[in-house]
Structure formats: C-alpha cells, structure tokens
Design a protein around this motif. Structure first.
Motif, short mmCIF file in Angstrom:
data_model
loop_
_atom_site.label_atom_id
_atom_site.label_comp_id
_atom_site.label_asym_id
_atom_site.label_seq_id
_atom_site.Cartn_x
_atom_site.Cartn_y
_atom_site.Cartn_z
N GLY A 1 1.27 88.94 11.17
CA GLY A 1 1.77 90.22 11.62
C GLY A 1 2.02 90.23 13.12
O GLY A 1 3.05 90.74 13.58
N PHE A 2 1.09 89.66 13.87
CA PHE A 2 1.26 89.58 15.32
C PHE A 2 2.50 88.77 15.66
O PHE A 2 3.31 89.18 16.49
N ALA A 3 2.67 87.61 15.03
CA ALA A 3 3.81 86.74 15.31
C ALA A 3 5.13 87.42 14.96
O ALA A 3 6.10 87.35 15.71
N LYS A 4 5.17 88.09 13.83
CA LYS A 4 6.40 88.79 13.42
C LYS A 4 6.75 89.90 14.41
O LYS A 4 7.92 90.06 14.78
N LYS A 5 5.76 90.66 14.83
CA LYS A 5 6.01 91.75 15.77
C LYS A 5 6.46 91.20 17.12
O LYS A 5 7.40 91.73 17.74
N ALA A 6 5.82 90.13 17.58
CA ALA A 6 6.20 89.53 18.87
C ALA A 6 7.63 89.01 18.81
O ALA A 6 8.44 89.25 19.72
N ALA A 7 7.98 88.30 17.74
CA ALA A 7 9.34 87.75 17.60
C ALA A 7 10.37 88.87 17.54
O ALA A 7 11.43 88.78 18.16
N ALA A 8 10.07 89.93 16.80
CA ALA A 8 11.01 91.05 16.69
C ALA A 8 11.22 91.70 18.06
O ALA A 8 12.36 92.04 18.42
N THR A 9 10.17 91.87 18.81
CA THR A 9 10.27 92.47 20.14
C THR A 9 11.09 91.58 21.07
O THR A 9 11.99 92.04 21.77
N ILE A 10 10.80 90.30 21.07
CA ILE A 10 11.52 89.35 21.93
C ILE A 10 13.01 89.37 21.62
O ILE A 10 13.84 89.35 22.53
N ARG A 11 13.36 89.47 20.36
CA ARG A 11 14.77 89.46 19.97
C ARG A 11 15.54 90.70 20.43
O ARG A 11 16.76 90.71 20.42
N THR A 12 14.85 91.72 20.89
CA THR A 12 15.53 92.92 21.41
C THR A 12 15.83 92.81 22.90
O THR A 12 16.52 93.66 23.45
N ARG A 13 15.34 91.80 23.55
CA ARG A 13 15.44 91.68 25.00
C ARG A 13 16.67 90.89 25.42
O ARG A 13 17.24 90.13 24.66
N SER A 14 17.01 91.05 26.69
CA SER A 14 18.15 90.34 27.28
C SER A 14 17.92 88.83 27.18
O SER A 14 16.90 88.32 27.65
N PRO A 15 18.87 88.10 26.60
CA PRO A 15 18.73 86.64 26.53
C PRO A 15 18.55 86.00 27.91
O PRO A 15 17.73 85.09 28.08
N THR A 16 19.28 86.50 28.90
CA THR A 16 19.12 85.95 30.25
C THR A 16 17.72 86.21 30.77
O THR A 16 17.07 85.31 31.31
N SER A 17 17.22 87.42 30.58
CA SER A 17 15.88 87.75 31.05
C SER A 17 14.81 86.92 30.35
O SER A 17 13.82 86.54 30.97
N GLY B 1 -10.26 91.30 25.07
CA GLY B 1 -9.15 92.23 24.86
C GLY B 1 -8.57 92.11 23.47
O GLY B 1 -8.95 91.23 22.69
N PRO B 2 -7.62 92.98 23.15
CA PRO B 2 -7.06 93.01 21.80
C PRO B 2 -6.30 91.74 21.41
O PRO B 2 -6.16 91.45 20.22
N LEU B 3 -5.82 90.97 22.36
CA LEU B 3 -5.08 89.75 22.03
C LEU B 3 -5.98 88.51 21.98
O LEU B 3 -5.50 87.42 21.66
N HIS B 4 -7.25 88.69 22.27
CA HIS B 4 -8.16 87.54 22.29
C HIS B 4 -8.13 86.77 20.96
O HIS B 4 -8.11 85.54 20.95
N ALA B 5 -8.08 87.48 19.87
CA ALA B 5 -8.08 86.84 18.55
C ALA B 5 -6.79 86.04 18.31
O ALA B 5 -6.76 85.17 17.46
N GLU B 6 -5.75 86.33 19.09
CA GLU B 6 -4.45 85.66 18.92
C GLU B 6 -4.24 84.51 19.91
O GLU B 6 -3.16 83.94 19.97
N ARG B 7 -5.28 84.16 20.66
CA ARG B 7 -5.14 83.13 21.71
C ARG B 7 -4.55 81.83 21.22
O ARG B 7 -3.64 81.27 21.82
#
Length: 139
Positions: free
Chosen positions: A43-59, A12-18
C-alpha cells in the motif's frame, strides 16, 4: 544534564517502510524508482508511486540529481546548488503550471513540459545544476 535526561523520540510513521524506501529509492533513475515501487506492491509503495506520477517529470529528475549530489557537498555548495535550481525553475514553465493546476484553475491537470520522464534529457537537468554568474557564496 539536559542531554542526559533526553529521551530518544519514538520512530516516525515511515520507520516501518525503511527497507522498502531504501530498496526502491536507491535506484539510479526515476523510472527505475517507479518500477521498483510498482514491483513492491505494498500500500505504501502504490501510494508513493501514484503521488510521484502526478509530479513534474523535470522536477522529479532534478530532485533525484540533487539528492545524489547533495550528500557529497558542503553546506555552502549545497546552498549554491539549491539556488541554481530554484532560479532556473522560476524561469521555466512547470512551477507556474503546477500553481495554475492546483491553486488557480484547480483542475489537477498540469500540462508539464516535457510531459514524460523519458522526454527530460540529461542536458535539461545539467542546465539547472550548472554554475551561474554572480551566484551567492553562502559562506
């Protein structure tokens, strides 16, 4: 015969990021996951971190706790844990605030409560995971 002719699916597309995923998401808490993603700098790490930071801290804390505990649970136990979390999220603030932010007002500015990762306590998370009276058995 059908099994013998089956071909393994392509990675899959994330295989390279394992390796990066394992290195970052094996952290003990969400803040450390983010710190590791920031340090990775790809780029993957930056995008993942940015996405995570938009989510509910409790969640975010709940998801990490659920993933950590879930590996050792049987299917009925995992379903009970999922049921507990879902019931308690639906009684809380952040689910509805996320819906408001994305679907109703479409302002993309949720007012999470609590607003930061640091403000979510271990007691908050344990309260979401604790057994409930009358919960289904899922057996």
């Amino acid at each position: 015969a059908a099994i013998g002719t089956h071909e393994a699916p392509a990675p899959g597309p994330l295989h390279a990021e394992r390796a990066l995923v394992e290195a970052c998401f094996s952290a003990d808490d969400v803040a450390e996951v983010l710190s590791r993603l920031d340090a990775a700098g790809s780029g993957f790490a930056k995008k993942a971190a940015a996405t995570i930071r938009t989510r509910s801290p409790t969640s975010l804390h709940l998801a990490l706790a659920q993933m950590r505990r879930g590996a050792a649970l049987s299917f009925p136990e995992a379903m009970r844990l999922e049921y507990r979390i879902l019931c308690r999220i639906l009684r809380g603030h952040d689910f509805y605030e996320g819906v408001r932010s994305v679907l109703i007002d479409r302002d993309g500015k949720p007012d999470w409560q609590p607003a930061t990762l640091e403000a979510v306590t271990a007691e908050d998370i344990e309260a979401h995971l604790a057994p409930m009276p009358g919960e289904p058995s899922f057996t």
